[in-house]
Design an enzyme around this catalytic site. Structure first.
Site, PDB file in Angstrom:
ATOM      1  N   ARG A  68      58.950  51.014  53.028  1.00 41.60           N
ATOM      2  CA  ARG A  68      58.361  50.819  54.428  1.00 41.60           C
ATOM      3  C   ARG A  68      58.536  49.228  54.988  1.00 41.60           C
ATOM      4  NH1 ARG A  68      54.139  54.565  52.736  1.00 41.60           N
ATOM      5  NH2 ARG A  68      54.932  56.448  54.032  1.00 41.60           N
ATOM      6  N   LYS A  72      56.312  42.922  52.055  1.00 44.02           N
ATOM      7  CA  LYS A  72      55.092  41.880  51.961  1.00 44.02           C
ATOM      8  C   LYS A  72      54.974  41.325  50.533  1.00 44.02           C
ATOM      9  CE  LYS A  72      51.641  40.487  54.270  1.00 44.02           C
ATOM     10  NZ  LYS A  72      51.932  39.268  53.948  1.00 44.02           N
ATOM     11  N   LYS A  96      51.759  47.673  44.155  1.00 45.30           N
ATOM     12  CA  LYS A  96      50.440  47.030  44.673  1.00 45.30           C
ATOM     13  C   LYS A  96      50.221  47.890  45.962  1.00 45.30           C
ATOM     14  CE  LYS A  96      49.907  42.831  43.889  1.00 45.30           C
ATOM     15  NZ  LYS A  96      49.797  41.350  43.802  1.00 45.30           N
ATOM     16  N   LYS A 108      58.821  39.050  47.650  1.00 39.99           N
ATOM     17  CA  LYS A 108      57.975  37.833  47.079  1.00 39.99           C
ATOM     18  C   LYS A 108      58.940  36.619  47.219  1.00 39.99           C
ATOM     19  CE  LYS A 108      54.075  36.807  44.536  1.00 39.99           C
ATOM     20  NZ  LYS A 108      52.764  37.506  44.316  1.00 39.99           N
ATOM     21  N   SER A 365      45.482  41.037  54.077  1.00 40.69           N
ATOM     22  CA  SER A 365      46.648  40.529  54.809  1.00 40.69           C
ATOM     23  C   SER A 365      47.116  41.548  55.706  1.00 40.69           C
ATOM     24  CB  SER A 365      47.803  40.405  53.878  1.00 40.69           C
ATOM     25  OG  SER A 365      48.084  39.174  53.481  1.00 40.69           O
TER      26      SER A 365
HETATM   27  N1  GLU Z   1      50.195  36.716  46.955  1.00 38.24           N
HETATM   28  C1  GLU Z   1      49.307  37.641  46.895  1.00 38.24           C
HETATM   29  C2  GLU Z   1      49.546  38.906  45.883  1.00 38.24           C
HETATM   30  O1  GLU Z   1      50.137  38.619  44.905  1.00 38.24           O
HETATM   31  C3  GLU Z   1      48.973  38.292  48.381  1.00 38.24           C
HETATM   32  C4  GLU Z   1      50.200  38.985  49.111  1.00 38.24           C
HETATM   33  C5  GLU Z   1      50.021  39.218  50.376  1.00 38.24           C
HETATM   34  O2  GLU Z   1      48.967  39.125  51.177  1.00 38.24           O
HETATM   35  O3  GLU Z   1      51.121  39.551  51.114  1.00 38.24           O
HETATM   36  O4  GLU Z   1      49.290  39.821  45.995  1.00 38.24           O
END
Ligand code: GLU
Length: 473
Positions: A68, A72, A96, A108, A365
C-alpha cells in the site's frame, strides 16, 4: 562453535514474533518470506557546516513494505540508531498499519545525532539537508513515503521537512502531505501530538470493557483505581499518564525516566512532574515523591499495569522473571524482546502489543494526510449546518414536550463537531474496532494464546490477502 547464547537483533525479534502468526495462519512460505523481507533501506552520509566546521551525519530510511502506498513511519533522532533498528521499526509499521486499517505500507527513518548538542539553526540546517537527501533519492513524497515524528523529533522538524519538499516540488499540489505531525498552522491536524498517548488509553478502556479479558488477566473491577507504572514521560507517556490520572482514576505510582524514577504510593501528579521536567530538564529534585536513582529497577515494582513508553529492549531475559504487573501495555515500539516475551507468556502475564497499542499516532497521521490531500479541515462544511439542525431539533422537542431540557443536553444537541472532536472520535473508533478484531482471533483460534500473536494474525491475514489478490509481478 561457541555455545554462548546470542541475543537476537531487534529485526530478528520482530520476525520471530511474526513467525508465531505465520505458523497459525499456514501461509504460503513464499508469501511469508515476501511479507517479512524489508523492501529497501537507504543509508546516507551528508556533510553540514556547523560553526565553520564540516560535520558528517549518517541517516537511514527503510521501506519495509509498499503493498500500500505511501509507506509510512516516523523519523527518529538519537545517539543510538542503526540500520537494524530502523528496519525492525519499519516492519512494525507494516503490521501496525494493517492492524488499525490504515491503508499504508511500513517505513521508518533514523538520524544518528545528539539533538541536545545543536542549537535551533543547526538543527534546521541538518534536518533540511537530511530531507533533501531523502527526497532526491525517492524516499520522501506525499505519494510514496511519508515520515512523521518519532523519538527526538516533533512538529518543528516536520515543518522544516514539509517546507524543504515544497521548495523542491512547488508543482506538487499535495506537498503538505509529504510528512505528518506538522504544526496545525502548517497543514497539521488538531489532536496529532496527543494521538499516540490518547490511543494507548483508548486501548486500555476498551480492554476493561470486556469482562472476560479483564478476568483472564487476573483483574477484578474497572480501570479506575489501578496502580500504574509508566516508563518514559515523553510525548506518548505524558499524554497517556495524564489521561489515566485525570480521566480514568488510575494511580500512577511510578514514573521511570532516564535519570531515575519517581515513586508515590498514593499516586503522582503528572502535570506537576511534567512542569518540573520542562523547567529543570530532569526529575531529580522533584519534591512530592520518593526518588530512586536506579530507575529501571522500578519496572519490577509491584503494580497492576506496566506501561513501557520509552524505547525498545527494556524488558529482557534479565528482568522478565521479576516483572510483577499483571498487564503490560506496550506504548513504546519493541520494549519487550522476543526472549523476554516468551518468559512473560509462560508466567501468564498479559501483554497488549506495541503494533496495536501505539498505533494511535499513525492513525491520526492518516487523518492528517487525508486532510492534506482534501485541502480542507475536517468539519468545515458541516459544523454550522449540524448546529442549526440540532437547534431545530431542540425547539421541536421543547415545543412538543413542554418540558425543560437540562442545559448540558441542550449544549450537546446543538453543538456541531469540530476537527478535534472528529479526530478523537475516529481514533477511539479505530482502537476499539481493532481490539475487537484481535479479540475475535484470540477467542476463536485454539493456537492463539496471546494478544501479540492475535494482533499479528489480524495484520498478516490482511497483508497476505493484498499479495494474493493482486499477485506478485
Ligand atoms: N513514529 C510513530 C510510530 O512509531 C508515528 C508514525 C506515523 O505517524 O507515521 O508509530
Amino acid at each position: 562453535m561457541s555455545n554462548q547464547r546470542r541475543t537476537l537483533s531487534f529485526t530478528e525479534s520482530v520476525n520471530h514474533m511474526a513467525d508465531r502468526a505465520f505458523e497459525v495462519l499456514t501461509i504460503d512460505p513464499g508469501i511469508a518470506t515476501a511479507i517479512k523481507a524489508c523492501t529497501a533501506t537507504l543509508e546516507v552520509n551528508f556533510p553540514v557546516e556547523i560553526n565553520g566546521k564540516i560535520e558528517v551525519f549518517t541517516g537511514w530510511r527503510s521501506v519495509h513494505s509498499s503493498h500500500r502506498l505511501p509507506s509510512k513511519g516516523g523519523i527518529r533522532y538519537a545517539t543510538i540508531v542503526d540500520k537494524d533498528e530502523v528496519e525492525a521499526l519499519a516492519a512494525l509499521m507494516t503490521y501496525k498499519c494493517a492492524i488499525v486499517d490504515v491503508p499504508f505500507g511500513g517505513s521508518k527513518g533514523g538520524l544518528l545525532i545528539d539533538p541536545g548538542r545543536y542549537n535551533r539553526d543547526d538543527m534546521q540546517k541538518i534536518t533540511r539537508r537530511f530531507a533533501r537527501e531523502l527526497i532526491r533519492k525517492g524516499f520522501l513524497s506525499p505519494a510514496t513515503n511519508v515520515p512523521a515524528p518519532d523519538m527526538g523529533t516533533g512538529e518543528r522538524e516536520m515543518a522544516w521537512i514539509a517546507d524543504t519538499y515544497k521548495h523542491l516540488h512547488p508543482e506538487d499540489v499535495n506537498y503538505t502531505g509529504c510528512v505528518t505531525g506538522k504544526p496545525v498552522a502548517h497543514g497539521g491536524i488538531r489532536g496529532r501530538a496527543e494521538a499516540t498517548g490518547r490511543g494507548v488509553v483508548y486501548v486500555m478502556r476498551e480492554f476493561f470493557r470486556h469482562l472476560d479479558c479483564v478476568v483472564k488477566a487476573g483483574f477484578t473491577g474497572a480501570l479506575s483505581g489501578k496502580r500504574v507504572v509508566i516508563q518514559g514521560l515523553g510525548n506518548v507517556g505524558y499524554h497517556a499518564a495524564k489521561l489515566l490520572q485525570e480521566e480514568d482514576g488510575c494511580l500512577i505510582t511510578s514514573i521511570i525516566e532516564k535519570d531515575g524514577a519517581l515513586f508515590k504510593e498514593a499516586g503522582l501528579d503528572i502535570q506537576a512532574i511534567n512542569d518540573y521536567i520542562v523547567e529543570h530538564k530532569t526529575i531529580i529534585g522533584y519534591p512530592d515523591a520518593h526518588f530512586v536513582a536506579d530507575g529501571k529497577k522500578l519496572l519490577e515494582m509491584d503494580c497492576d499495569i506496566l506501561i513501557p513508553a520509552a524505547m525498545e529492549g527494556q524488558i529482557t531475559p534479565d528482568n522478565a522473571g521479576r516483572i510483577k504487573a499483571a498487564l503490560i501495555v506496550e506504548a513504546a515500539n519493541g520494549p519487550i524482546t522476543f526472549e523476554a516475551d516468551e518468559i512473560l507468556r509462560r508466567r501468564g502475564i498479559t501483554i497488549l502489543p506495541d503494533a496495536y497499542v501505539n498505533a494511535g499516532g499513525v492513525t491520526v497521521s492518516y487523518f492528517e494526510w487525508v486532510r492534506n490531500l482534501a485541502h480542507i479541515r475536517f468539519g468545515r462544511m458541516e459544523r454550522r449546518y449540524d448546529e442549526m439542525r440540532g437547534g431545530h431539533m431542540l425547539s421541536a422537542i421543547q415545543s412538543m414536550t413542554e418540558q425543560p431540557i437540562p442545559e448540558w443536553i441542550q449544549k450537546e444537541l446543538v453543538q456541531g463537531a469540530d476537527e478535534l472532536d472528529l479526530v478523537r472520535s475516529g481514533l477511539d473508533d479505530t482502537m476499539r474496532l481493532s481490539f475487537q478484531q484481535i479479540k475475535a482471533v484470540f477467542d476463536s483460534n485454539d493456537k492463539v494464546s496471546d494478544y501479540r500473536t492475535a494482533s499479528y494474525v489480524v495484520a498478516i491475514d490482511k497483508i497476505s490477502r493484498s499479495y494474493l489478490d493482486i499477485g506478485v509481478y
